[in-house]
Design a protein around this motif. Structure first.
Motif, short mmCIF file in Angstrom:
data_model
loop_
_atom_site.label_atom_id
_atom_site.label_comp_id
_atom_site.label_asym_id
_atom_site.label_seq_id
_atom_site.Cartn_x
_atom_site.Cartn_y
_atom_site.Cartn_z
N LEU A 23 0.63 -1.46 -0.10
CA LEU A 23 0.10 -0.10 -0.39
C LEU A 23 1.02 1.34 0.09
N ILE A 24 1.60 1.14 0.84
CA ILE A 24 2.70 2.31 1.03
C ILE A 24 3.85 2.52 -0.26
N GLY A 25 4.18 1.06 -1.33
CA GLY A 25 5.00 1.96 -2.23
C GLY A 25 4.10 2.19 -3.39
N GLY A 26 2.46 1.29 -3.60
CA GLY A 26 1.43 1.78 -4.44
C GLY A 26 0.95 3.25 -4.33
N THR A 27 0.77 3.43 -3.12
CA THR A 27 0.14 4.20 -3.74
C THR A 27 1.23 5.92 -3.48
N GLY A 28 2.57 5.38 -3.10
CA GLY A 28 3.59 6.34 -2.86
C GLY A 28 3.60 6.71 -4.60
N LEU A 29 3.58 5.59 -5.10
CA LEU A 29 4.12 5.86 -6.76
C LEU A 29 2.99 6.39 -7.55
N GLY A 30 1.64 6.04 -7.29
CA GLY A 30 0.56 7.47 -7.51
C GLY A 30 0.88 8.76 -6.83
N ILE A 31 1.31 9.10 -6.42
CA ILE A 31 1.77 10.20 -5.46
C ILE A 31 2.56 10.79 -6.50
N MET A 33 3.24 9.79 -9.48
CA MET A 33 2.40 9.77 -10.58
C MET A 33 1.80 10.92 -11.56
N GLY A 34 1.63 11.88 -9.69
CA GLY A 34 0.78 12.56 -10.22
C GLY A 34 1.31 13.86 -10.23
N ILE A 35 2.10 14.13 -8.75
CA ILE A 35 2.93 15.56 -9.21
C ILE A 35 3.84 15.14 -10.78
N ALA A 36 4.26 14.21 -11.01
CA ALA A 36 5.40 14.54 -12.67
C ALA A 36 4.02 14.75 -14.31
N HIS A 37 2.81 13.84 -13.84
CA HIS A 37 2.38 14.32 -14.33
C HIS A 37 2.15 13.13 -15.46
N ASP A 38 2.78 13.02 -15.25
CA ASP A 38 3.55 10.51 -16.01
C ASP A 38 2.49 9.66 -15.93
N PHE A 39 1.93 9.23 -16.33
CA PHE A 39 0.43 8.17 -15.85
C PHE A 39 1.28 6.57 -16.85
N GLU A 40 2.11 7.02 -17.27
CA GLU A 40 3.65 5.87 -18.22
C GLU A 40 2.96 4.73 -17.38
N LEU A 41 3.01 4.27 -16.25
CA LEU A 41 3.14 3.62 -14.77
C LEU A 41 1.75 3.27 -13.77
N VAL A 42 0.82 3.42 -15.09
CA VAL A 42 -0.54 3.21 -13.74
C VAL A 42 -0.99 1.75 -13.98
N PRO A 43 -0.31 1.46 -14.98
CA PRO A 43 -0.67 0.05 -14.71
C PRO A 43 0.39 -1.31 -13.64
N VAL A 44 1.27 -0.49 -13.53
CA VAL A 44 2.25 -0.46 -11.99
C VAL A 44 1.38 -0.56 -11.08
N HIS A 45 0.72 0.96 -10.60
CA HIS A 45 0.54 1.35 -10.03
C HIS A 45 -0.67 0.49 -8.94
N ALA A 46 -1.55 0.45 -10.18
CA ALA A 46 -2.88 -0.54 -10.17
C ALA A 46 -2.45 -1.85 -9.74
N HIS A 47 -1.86 -2.39 -10.19
CA HIS A 47 -1.11 -3.88 -9.89
C HIS A 47 -0.01 -4.14 -8.45
N VAL A 48 0.17 -3.10 -8.21
CA VAL A 48 0.90 -2.92 -6.82
C VAL A 48 -0.25 -3.21 -5.70
N ASN A 49 -0.86 -1.98 -5.67
CA ASN A 49 -2.33 -1.32 -4.84
C ASN A 49 -3.44 -3.02 -4.72
N LEU A 50 -3.30 -2.91 -6.65
CA LEU A 50 -4.08 -4.46 -6.36
C LEU A 50 -4.36 -5.89 -5.70
N LEU A 51 -3.05 -6.28 -6.35
CA LEU A 51 -2.53 -7.78 -5.60
C LEU A 51 -1.48 -7.55 -4.93
N GLY A 52 -0.92 -6.80 -4.80
CA GLY A 52 0.09 -6.10 -3.22
C GLY A 52 -0.87 -5.69 -2.24
N TRP A 53 -1.13 -4.83 -1.88
CA TRP A 53 -2.41 -4.13 -1.17
C TRP A 53 -3.72 -5.04 -0.80
#
Ligand code: HEM
Length: 135
Positions: A23-31, A33-53
């Motif tokens: 949850l920490i890693g996945g939401t950290g990546l989400g934050i 992405m939001g700061i950088a306005h770069d959403f290339e890694l959305v699938p990584v973020h989504a799967h860290v949160n959905l499988l991992g968290w």
């Protein structure tokens, strides 16, 4: 906290610890992405949160609610497959996106599937061979 084991170990708590870590890693990546306005890694973020968290936390709660599941070695098999692949699969997605190398994502997805099968078989075992209630 004891290491994961069958026969009364703390698989439930270890699943939750790993889930909260993801949850920490996945939401950290989400934050990030939001700061950088770069959403290339959305699938990584989504799967860290959905499988991992989400999935690991759900597994942890299920093992807590049904401690009979921990009596079987299938619980250890499940933990041994699900815990590492919750991280390796998103890492594989990252490599697939950035390096066009999907091998890790493919291998990790199959291992995750194997863990899910062990979980299902263990649930069915619990229903088929219930532990008699003690007085
Ligand atoms: C601090 C918390 C979080 C932040 C800052 C965050 C940020 C983001 C961002 C920026 C996107 C991309 C949106 C877009 O492409 O327009 C996204 C997508 C996504 N997030 Fe998160 N997220 C957070 C927590 C979570 C959690 C806890 C979950 C799941 C349990 C989650 C699941 C997803 C999913 C599935 C997508 C993909 C949605 C789609 O492609 O339609 N996120 N998130």
């Amino acid at each position: 906290m004891r290491a994961p084991s069958n026969g009364g170990g703390r698989i439930d708590a270890w699943f939750l610890v790993l889930a909260a870590t993801c949850l920490i890693g996945g939401t950290g990546l989400g934050i990030g992405m939001g700061i950088a306005h770069d959403f290339e890694l959305v699938p990584v973020h989504a799967h860290v949160n959905l499988l991992g968290w989400a999935s690991l936390a759900l597994f942890g709660l299920v093992y807590r609610v049904y401690p009979d599941l921990v009596r079987s070695r299938l619980a250890l098999v499940h933990f041994g497959l699900a815990a590492p692949t919750a991280v390796l699969f998103p890492l594989g997605i990252y490599l697939a996106i950035t390096q066009e190398q999907p091998a890790l994502a493919i291998a990790a997805s199959l291992l995750w599937f194997g863990g899910a099968l062990a979980f299902l078989v263990n649930l069915l075992r619990m229903l088929a061979f219930p532990v008699p209630a003690t007085a």
